[in-house]
Design a protein around this motif. Structure first.
Motif, PDB file in Angstrom:
ATOM      1  N   ALA A   1      32.203  48.749  52.949  1.00 54.97           N
ATOM      2  CA  ALA A   1      32.919  49.458  54.006  1.00 54.97           C
ATOM      3  C   ALA A   1      32.810  50.967  53.815  1.00 54.97           C
ATOM      4  CB  ALA A   1      34.378  49.028  54.037  1.00 54.97           C
ATOM      5  N   LEU A   2      33.049  51.428  52.606  1.00 57.32           N
ATOM      6  CA  LEU A   2      32.956  52.867  52.332  1.00 57.32           C
ATOM      7  C   LEU A   2      31.531  53.368  52.535  1.00 57.32           C
ATOM      8  CD1 LEU A   2      35.196  53.164  49.145  1.00 57.32           C
ATOM      9  CD2 LEU A   2      35.778  53.870  51.461  1.00 57.32           C
ATOM     10  N   LEU A   3      30.556  52.595  52.058  1.00 57.64           N
ATOM     11  CA  LEU A   3      29.154  52.993  52.217  1.00 57.64           C
ATOM     12  C   LEU A   3      28.754  53.051  53.693  1.00 57.64           C
ATOM     13  CD1 LEU A   3      27.646  50.765  49.382  1.00 57.64           C
ATOM     14  CD2 LEU A   3      27.730  53.269  49.350  1.00 57.64           C
ATOM     15  N   ALA A   4      29.143  52.026  54.436  1.00 56.45           N
ATOM     16  CA  ALA A   4      28.751  51.953  55.850  1.00 56.45           C
ATOM     17  C   ALA A   4      29.401  53.064  56.674  1.00 56.45           C
ATOM     18  CB  ALA A   4      29.124  50.590  56.423  1.00 56.45           C
ATOM     19  N   LEU A   5      30.586  53.533  56.232  1.00 54.20           N
ATOM     20  CA  LEU A   5      31.288  54.600  56.941  1.00 54.20           C
ATOM     21  C   LEU A   5      30.875  55.984  56.449  1.00 54.20           C
ATOM     22  CD1 LEU A   5      34.840  52.995  57.099  1.00 54.20           C
ATOM     23  CD2 LEU A   5      33.254  53.322  59.008  1.00 54.20           C
ATOM     24  N   GLY A   6      30.006  56.020  55.454  1.00 54.73           N
ATOM     25  CA  GLY A   6      29.502  57.300  54.979  1.00 54.73           C
ATOM     26  C   GLY A   6      30.454  58.077  54.106  1.00 54.73           C
ATOM     27  N   ILE A   7      31.423  57.417  53.480  1.00 56.68           N
ATOM     28  CA  ILE A   7      32.341  58.094  52.553  1.00 56.68           C
ATOM     29  C   ILE A   7      31.545  58.505  51.312  1.00 56.68           C
ATOM     30  CG2 ILE A   7      34.528  57.952  51.326  1.00 56.68           C
ATOM     31  CD1 ILE A   7      34.773  57.544  54.362  1.00 56.68           C
ATOM     32  N   LYS A   8      31.743  59.736  50.849  1.00 55.45           N
ATOM     33  CA  LYS A   8      30.873  60.258  49.788  1.00 55.45           C
ATOM     34  C   LYS A   8      31.650  61.171  48.854  1.00 55.45           C
ATOM     35  CE  LYS A   8      29.313  64.058  52.750  1.00 55.45           C
ATOM     36  NZ  LYS A   8      30.413  63.843  53.709  1.00 55.45           N
ATOM     37  N   GLU A   9      30.916  61.725  47.898  1.00 62.21           N
ATOM     38  CA  GLU A   9      31.504  62.635  46.918  1.00 62.21           C
ATOM     39  C   GLU A   9      32.173  63.814  47.618  1.00 62.21           C
ATOM     40  OE1 GLU A   9      30.175  65.061  42.858  1.00 62.21           O
ATOM     41  OE2 GLU A   9      28.712  63.889  43.999  1.00 62.21           O
ATOM     42  N   GLY A  10      33.373  64.142  47.139  1.00 59.29           N
ATOM     43  CA  GLY A  10      34.136  65.236  47.730  1.00 59.29           C
ATOM     44  C   GLY A  10      35.143  64.791  48.763  1.00 59.29           C
ATOM     45  N   ASP A  11      34.998  63.556  49.269  1.00 60.25           N
ATOM     46  CA  ASP A  11      35.951  63.023  50.235  1.00 60.25           C
ATOM     47  C   ASP A  11      37.179  62.467  49.528  1.00 60.25           C
ATOM     48  OD1 ASP A  11      34.196  63.604  52.309  1.00 60.25           O
ATOM     49  OD2 ASP A  11      33.295  61.607  52.296  1.00 60.25           O
ATOM     50  N   GLU A  12      38.260  62.335  50.275  1.00 66.11           N
ATOM     51  CA  GLU A  12      39.472  61.703  49.771  1.00 66.11           C
ATOM     52  C   GLU A  12      39.788  60.470  50.617  1.00 66.11           C
ATOM     53  OE1 GLU A  12      41.780  65.725  48.145  1.00 66.11           O
ATOM     54  OE2 GLU A  12      42.557  64.649  49.906  1.00 66.11           O
ATOM     55  N   VAL A  13      40.287  59.428  49.953  1.00 68.23           N
ATOM     56  CA  VAL A  13      40.683  58.191  50.632  1.00 68.23           C
ATOM     57  C   VAL A  13      42.082  57.825  50.148  1.00 68.23           C
ATOM     58  CG1 VAL A  13      40.147  55.775  51.052  1.00 68.23           C
ATOM     59  CG2 VAL A  13      38.283  57.427  50.777  1.00 68.23           C
ATOM     60  N   ILE A  14      42.981  57.598  51.080  1.00 65.37           N
ATOM     61  CA  ILE A  14      44.374  57.292  50.745  1.00 65.37           C
ATOM     62  C   ILE A  14      44.542  55.790  50.555  1.00 65.37           C
ATOM     63  CG2 ILE A  14      46.761  57.398  51.553  1.00 65.37           C
ATOM     64  CD1 ILE A  14      45.942  59.904  53.163  1.00 65.37           C
ATOM     65  N   VAL A  15      45.187  55.402  49.458  1.00 62.74           N
ATOM     66  CA  VAL A  15      45.454  53.996  49.142  1.00 62.74           C
ATOM     67  C   VAL A  15      46.907  53.849  48.699  1.00 62.74           C
ATOM     68  CG1 VAL A  15      43.120  53.302  48.500  1.00 62.74           C
ATOM     69  CG2 VAL A  15      44.580  54.350  46.799  1.00 62.74           C
ATOM     70  N   PRO A  16      47.482  52.644  48.820  1.00 64.16           N
ATOM     71  CA  PRO A  16      48.856  52.461  48.346  1.00 64.16           C
ATOM     72  C   PRO A  16      48.919  52.402  46.832  1.00 64.16           C
ATOM     73  CG  PRO A  16      47.957  50.383  49.123  1.00 64.16           C
ATOM     74  CD  PRO A  16      46.940  51.432  49.444  1.00 64.16           C
ATOM     75  N   GLU A  17      50.048  52.873  46.298  1.00 66.33           N
ATOM     76  CA  GLU A  17      50.252  52.808  44.848  1.00 66.33           C
ATOM     77  C   GLU A  17      50.159  51.376  44.328  1.00 66.33           C
ATOM     78  OE1 GLU A  17      50.496  54.515  42.259  1.00 66.33           O
ATOM     79  OE2 GLU A  17      51.407  56.452  42.593  1.00 66.33           O
ATOM     80  N   CYS A  18      50.773  50.431  45.030  1.00 69.76           N
ATOM     81  CA  CYS A  18      50.886  49.074  44.505  1.00 69.76           C
ATOM     82  C   CYS A  18      49.868  48.155  45.161  1.00 69.76           C
ATOM     83  CB  CYS A  18      52.304  48.548  44.684  1.00 69.76           C
ATOM     84  SG  CYS A  18      53.500  49.451  43.670  1.00 69.76           S
ATOM     85  N   SER A  19      48.807  47.886  44.429  1.00 68.96           N
ATOM     86  CA  SER A  19      47.757  46.961  44.841  1.00 68.96           C
ATOM     87  C   SER A  19      46.915  46.678  43.610  1.00 68.96           C
ATOM     88  CB  SER A  19      46.896  47.582  45.947  1.00 68.96           C
ATOM     89  OG  SER A  19      45.854  46.698  46.340  1.00 68.96           O
ATOM     90  N   TRP A  20      46.020  45.708  43.738  1.00 66.88           N
ATOM     91  CA  TRP A  20      45.058  45.463  42.666  1.00 66.88           C
ATOM     92  C   TRP A  20      44.108  46.654  42.594  1.00 66.88           C
ATOM     93  CZ3 TRP A  20      44.093  43.924  38.254  1.00 66.88           C
ATOM     94  CH2 TRP A  20      42.829  43.556  37.788  1.00 66.88           C
ATOM     95  N   ILE A  21      43.619  46.972  41.412  1.00 68.13           N
ATOM     96  CA  ILE A  21      42.835  48.178  41.183  1.00 68.13           C
ATOM     97  C   ILE A  21      41.586  48.258  42.066  1.00 68.13           C
ATOM     98  CG2 ILE A  21      41.499  47.158  39.295  1.00 68.13           C
ATOM     99  CD1 ILE A  21      41.601  49.935  37.911  1.00 68.13           C
ATOM    100  N   ALA A  22      41.064  47.126  42.524  1.00 65.51           N
ATOM    101  CA  ALA A  22      39.862  47.149  43.365  1.00 65.51           C
ATOM    102  C   ALA A  22      40.054  48.004  44.610  1.00 65.51           C
ATOM    103  CB  ALA A  22      39.482  45.726  43.775  1.00 65.51           C
TER     104      ALA A  22
END
Length: 404
Positions: free
Chosen positions: A65-86
């Motif tokens: 998903a990240l690759l297909a959306l072009g997310i790359k070095e220098g970008d930030e992605v917000i995730v919840p604190e509580c989840s599996w590390i993946a």
């Protein structure tokens, strides 16, 4: 041995056995990938999206998903604190930075308000996670994403069958990822699914998951990029297809297990169970308990006591910004100071046994034991005698093992 009660486990019928046997016999030569294609199409239809790609695990689906959306070095992605590390580790795979958001105190999913506070000019995406069966608040998250023009990647690893505002979990994001690990409601032993409505994202993901060759040049072995090998085997897909054909039955079992717990624990003071807000459907992957701080028991206390009786109780996810794996990452200290809900809930929450083959009698034993712990909390650290638990076998300490 004390009767062992696992925290998770599958339901396997003769249908799975028959489909896997058929795949082992016929899914070769011109029959290759027959079950994979059937599984992908059936899964897309079930979730309500145009495209699905079967992959080795949810982690690979999130990575794609990240690759297909072009997310790359220098970008930030917000995730919840509580989840599996993946949910956060894959952000580092593409060189981007995970930014940890707080969770909602009732749903335990990512807080939309926390997301909005954390958006910066570097933010490219948010990854909401459906925790323990309840989808995140996707309508609210979509509004934020549209306001700031960022992508939404739904980590639906735990929330297959859940719904938000009438939409299936996984159907309201730019891309969603599912897990079929051994503990999940629908399992293939290991496995996952990438889903999207976007044709361009689908084609890019298909290309990247097959070592950088297009479907048009599949037989020419012409690789135009260095990419990845993220395929599911027909044997796994056959098992998954059978599970998917039984999905209503499996989800009904999960809801029944939760109802058994709710009937026995729903009115116990100082104890909260999984929420199901209006307009949402919880698929109840894991029945989860959060204890009030006044009780004086931690997750570690409860787990150690349950283990004496052979019950496999799983801890609530640790805040990811507290993990040694992310020590030194940017904004980790900021998350540790600011995400007060996650840091409050995690040390006093846990998953009760929720395996699909769990019996009502086993739920009785779990609940009797938990109630006994709550009654003695704060008065004594000594374990109650097994004789205090009705019908509990008087035997030595059980060897606790994991399922899946």
């Amino acid at each position: 041995m004390t009767e062992y009660i696992p925290y998770a486990g599958p339901s396997v019928s003769e249908l799975e056995v028959a489909y896997v046997a058929e795949a082992a016999r016929d899914a070769w030569y011109r029959g290759a990938y027959t079950f994979t294609r059937r599984f992908e199409q059936s899964f897309a239809d079930y979730v309500g999206v145009r495209h699905a790609i079967a992959v080795p695990h949810c982690t690979s689906a999130l990575h794609l998903a990240l690759l297909a959306l072009g997310i790359k070095e220098g970008d930030e992605v917000i995730v919840p604190e509580c989840s599996w590390i993946a949910s956060a580790a894959i952000i580092t795979y593409v060189g981007a930075q995970p930014v940890f958001a707080d969770i909602d105190p009732t749903t335990w999913c990512i807080s939309p308000e926390s997301i909005e506070r954390l958006v910066t000019p570097k933010t490219r995406a948010v990854i909401p996670v459906g925790l323990y069966g309840l989808p995140a608040d996707m309508p609210a998250i979509r509004k934020i994403a549209e306001k700031f023009k960022i992508h939404v990647i739904e980590d639906a690893a735990q929330s297959l069958g859940g719904k938000h505002s009438g939409k299936m979990s996984g159907s309201a994001a730019d891309v969603a990822a599912f897990s079929f690990g051994g503990t999940k409601t629908l399992t293939t032993g290991e496995g996952g699914m990438f889903v999207t409505d976007d044709e361009a994202i689908f084609e890019r993901a298909q290309f990247l998951r097959d070592h950088g060759r297009s479907r048009a040049n599949y037989k020419n072995f012409l690789n135009t990029e260095v990419a990845y090998k993220y395929r599911m085997s027909d044997l796994q897909a056959a098992f998954g297809l059978a599970q998917l054909e039984r999905i209503d039955e499996l989800l009904a079992k999960k809801r029944r297990i939760f109802e058994w717990y709710r009937m026995r624990l729903g009115d116990v003071p100082g104890l909260a169970l999984n929420a199901e807000p209006p307009e949402f459907v919880n698929s109840y992957w894991m029945t989860t308990v959060v204890l009030d701080p006044s009780i004086g028991l931690t997750t570690a206390d409860v787990r150690s006591r349950f283990e004496e009786y052979g019950l496999d109780v799983r801890p609530f996810f640790h805040p990811m910004s507290s993990l040694p794996a992310f020590a030194g990452y940017p904004k980790v200290e900021e998350a540790q100071k600011g995400n007060s809900v996650a840091y409050s809930i995690s040390p006093r929450a846990f998953n009760l046994p929720s395996a699909l083959e769990l019996s009502e009698a086993q739920v009785d034993r779990v609940c009797d034991l938990l109630k006994t712990f709550l009654k003695t909390a704060g008065r004594s650290s000594k374990l109650p005698s097994p004789s205090a638990i009705p019908d509990w076998p008087m035997t030595a300490r059980a060897k606790v093992r994991s399922v899946g």
